[in-house]
Design a protein around this motif. Structure first.
Motif, PDB file in Angstrom:
ATOM      1  N   GLY A   1      64.428 -10.431 -15.472  1.00 28.40           N
ATOM      2  CA  GLY A   1      65.832 -10.792 -15.681  1.00 28.40           C
ATOM      3  C   GLY A   1      66.534 -11.004 -14.360  1.00 28.40           C
ATOM      4  O   GLY A   1      65.962 -10.804 -13.303  1.00 28.40           O
ATOM      5  N   ASP A   2      67.786 -11.380 -14.456  1.00 29.59           N
ATOM      6  CA  ASP A   2      68.548 -11.719 -13.257  1.00 29.59           C
ATOM      7  C   ASP A   2      68.798 -10.524 -12.354  1.00 29.59           C
ATOM      8  O   ASP A   2      69.014 -10.663 -11.160  1.00 29.59           O
ATOM      9  N   GLU A   3      68.804  -9.340 -12.964  1.00 25.43           N
ATOM     10  CA  GLU A   3      69.131  -8.157 -12.151  1.00 25.43           C
ATOM     11  C   GLU A   3      68.153  -7.981 -11.003  1.00 25.43           C
ATOM     12  O   GLU A   3      68.499  -7.511  -9.951  1.00 25.43           O
ATOM     13  N   MET A   4      66.893  -8.336 -11.261  1.00 20.89           N
ATOM     14  CA  MET A   4      65.884  -8.085 -10.240  1.00 20.89           C
ATOM     15  C   MET A   4      65.393  -9.393  -9.654  1.00 20.89           C
ATOM     16  O   MET A   4      64.353  -9.903 -10.028  1.00 20.89           O
ATOM     17  N   SER A   5      66.168  -9.930  -8.761  1.00 23.42           N
ATOM     18  CA  SER A   5      65.718 -11.134  -8.095  1.00 23.42           C
ATOM     19  C   SER A   5      65.232 -10.726  -6.704  1.00 23.42           C
ATOM     20  O   SER A   5      65.875  -9.930  -6.022  1.00 23.42           O
ATOM     21  N   VAL A   6      64.081 -11.215  -6.352  1.00 24.25           N
ATOM     22  CA  VAL A   6      63.488 -10.865  -5.057  1.00 24.25           C
ATOM     23  C   VAL A   6      63.207 -12.151  -4.292  1.00 24.25           C
ATOM     24  O   VAL A   6      62.584 -13.064  -4.844  1.00 24.25           O
ATOM     25  N   ARG A   7      63.651 -12.234  -3.085  1.00 27.43           N
ATOM     26  CA  ARG A   7      63.412 -13.432  -2.284  1.00 27.43           C
ATOM     27  C   ARG A   7      62.477 -13.110  -1.124  1.00 27.43           C
ATOM     28  O   ARG A   7      62.693 -12.110  -0.426  1.00 27.43           O
ATOM     29  N   VAL A   8      61.480 -13.965  -0.944  1.00 23.54           N
ATOM     30  CA  VAL A   8      60.618 -13.838   0.240  1.00 23.54           C
ATOM     31  C   VAL A   8      61.171 -14.797   1.284  1.00 23.54           C
ATOM     32  O   VAL A   8      61.434 -15.963   0.998  1.00 23.54           O
ATOM     33  N   MET A   9      61.344 -14.280   2.485  1.00 22.97           N
ATOM     34  CA  MET A   9      61.852 -15.101   3.601  1.00 22.97           C
ATOM     35  C   MET A   9      60.859 -14.987   4.749  1.00 22.97           C
ATOM     36  O   MET A   9      60.521 -13.883   5.178  1.00 22.97           O
TER      37      MET A   9
ATOM     38  N   ARG B   1      70.160  -8.948  -4.451  1.00 22.28           N
ATOM     39  CA  ARG B   1      68.750  -9.341  -4.440  1.00 22.28           C
ATOM     40  C   ARG B   1      68.006  -8.544  -3.372  1.00 22.28           C
ATOM     41  O   ARG B   1      68.548  -8.334  -2.282  1.00 22.28           O
ATOM     42  N   ALA B   2      66.781  -8.177  -3.700  1.00 18.03           N
ATOM     43  CA  ALA B   2      65.937  -7.568  -2.666  1.00 18.03           C
ATOM     44  C   ALA B   2      65.346  -8.705  -1.835  1.00 18.03           C
ATOM     45  O   ALA B   2      65.149  -9.816  -2.354  1.00 18.03           O
ATOM     46  N   ILE B   3      65.087  -8.451  -0.564  1.00 16.34           N
ATOM     47  CA  ILE B   3      64.441  -9.474   0.259  1.00 16.34           C
ATOM     48  C   ILE B   3      63.160  -8.905   0.872  1.00 16.34           C
ATOM     49  O   ILE B   3      63.109  -7.732   1.241  1.00 16.34           O
ATOM     50  N   ILE B   4      62.151  -9.753   0.933  1.00 14.11           N
ATOM     51  CA  ILE B   4      60.899  -9.356   1.586  1.00 14.11           C
ATOM     52  C   ILE B   4      60.718 -10.288   2.766  1.00 14.11           C
ATOM     53  O   ILE B   4      60.662 -11.513   2.608  1.00 14.11           O
ATOM     54  N   LEU B   5      60.684  -9.712   3.952  1.00 14.21           N
ATOM     55  CA  LEU B   5      60.660 -10.500   5.180  1.00 14.21           C
ATOM     56  C   LEU B   5      59.221 -10.612   5.664  1.00 14.21           C
ATOM     57  O   LEU B   5      58.592  -9.614   6.035  1.00 14.21           O
ATOM     58  N   ALA B   6      58.703 -11.834   5.606  1.00 12.99           N
ATOM     59  CA  ALA B   6      57.274 -12.054   5.850  1.00 12.99           C
ATOM     60  C   ALA B   6      57.032 -12.778   7.164  1.00 12.99           C
ATOM     61  O   ALA B   6      57.954 -13.288   7.787  1.00 12.99           O
ATOM     62  N   ALA B   7      55.768 -12.797   7.558  1.00 15.61           N
ATOM     63  CA  ALA B   7      55.307 -13.465   8.789  1.00 15.61           C
ATOM     64  C   ALA B   7      55.832 -12.810  10.060  1.00 15.61           C
ATOM     65  O   ALA B   7      55.958 -13.475  11.100  1.00 15.61           O
ATOM     66  N   GLY B   8      56.104 -11.519   9.989  1.00 16.96           N
ATOM     67  CA  GLY B   8      56.504 -10.767  11.183  1.00 16.96           C
ATOM     68  C   GLY B   8      57.675 -11.421  11.888  1.00 16.96           C
ATOM     69  O   GLY B   8      58.618 -11.910  11.258  1.00 16.96           O
TER      70      GLY B   8
END
Ligand code: UDP
Length: 244
Positions: free
Chosen positions: A100-108, A133-140
């Motif tokens: 659902g919309d409550e749990m949106s996660v973005r990878v950046m 939104r939670a964010i996941i920061l990738a590629a160091g």
């Protein structure tokens, strides 16, 4: 008694190894699920959550080039791409656990991979957090010769996090390795100077120094115990806190 949230915006550093099963390579579904669940619980509790994933479960540049036959830069880029694989796996699992919309996660990503995820843009990252939104920061950091610990400290500073949570397999910082030394002593609190002077192998010196300059607390704790990430966010005293 239920504790209120102490750290409203946190940067959680997860090692690549914590996502792997026995042998330390690749992604173990069960481990992934457990970690994703803890992240979702933090998000549900109302904290703003930014995650930096390591990539050591695929490649660590320095180790891969130990015999000198492979360029360090290429190995480091391979390591950074490994973090993107982890980030995508975590994103998908978190969203499945909390649809659902409550749990949106973005990878950046710090390296542009526009077909797969967004680029890391500081102001956009903060906007995602503000929108829940939670964010996941990738590629160091996007640069070779760095580690994801340094990246975690850098991103924590950039997004003005209230604390850097360093999730590990050990329940804090010890004066020596508790696995090999039964008399190892665990610290509840340390100053940055103590952590740097003791050369404790828990985080890079560059990362500690960056946190010190901003007086950002670093909390080192065991993520293997379910619920621990949320406990740290609520300010419960577990693990070791490095601060002023
Ligand atoms: N890496 C890099 N620059 C960065 C972050 C990571 O070159 O800014 C590479 C480096 O080779 C590193 C690998 O990606 O060894 C995986 O990251 P790390 O070892 O920090 O992962 P962890 O030990 O946390 O799983």
């Amino acid at each position: 008694m239920d504790h209120p949230i102490k750290y409203n915006r946190v940067l959680l550093k997860i090692s690549g190894e914590s996502l792997s099963g026995e042998g330390g390579f690749g992604i173990d579904r069960d481990q992934l699920h457990k970690i994703a669940q803890q992240c979702v619980d933090v998000q549900k509790a109302g904290a703003e959550l930014a995650i930096v994933c390591g990539g050591g479960n695929f490649i660590r540049g320095a180790q891969f080039t130990q015999d000198g036959t492979f360029p360090r830069t290429t190995a480091d880029y391979m390591g950074m791409l490994g973090t993107v694989i982890n980030a995508l796996a975590l994103q998908e699992t978190m969203e499945t656990l909390y649809p659902g919309d409550e749990m949106s996660v973005r990878v950046m990503s710090a390296i542009s991979i526009s077909r797969v995820c967004e680029p890391f843009i500081r102001r956009k990252a903060i906007r995602h957090l503000e929108k829940g939104r939670a964010i996941i920061l990738a590629a160091g950091t996007g640069n070779p010769f760095f580690t994801t610990d340094t990246c975690a400290a850098l991103r924590a500073a950039e997004i003005e996090a209230d604390a850097l949570l360093k999730a590990t397999k050990v329940d804090g910082i010890y004066d020596c390795d508790p696995k090999t030394n039964p008399d190892a002593k665990r610290f509840d609190n340390l100053t940055y100077t103590e952590a740097i002077d003791k050369r404790l192998k828990v985080m890079d010196m560059a990362a500690f120094t960056m946190c010190e300059e901003r007086e950002m607390p670093v909390i080192v704790f065991d993520m293997g115990v379910p619920g621990n990430i949320l406990k740290v966010v609520k300010g419960e005293t577990i693990g070791t806190t490095v601060g002023v």
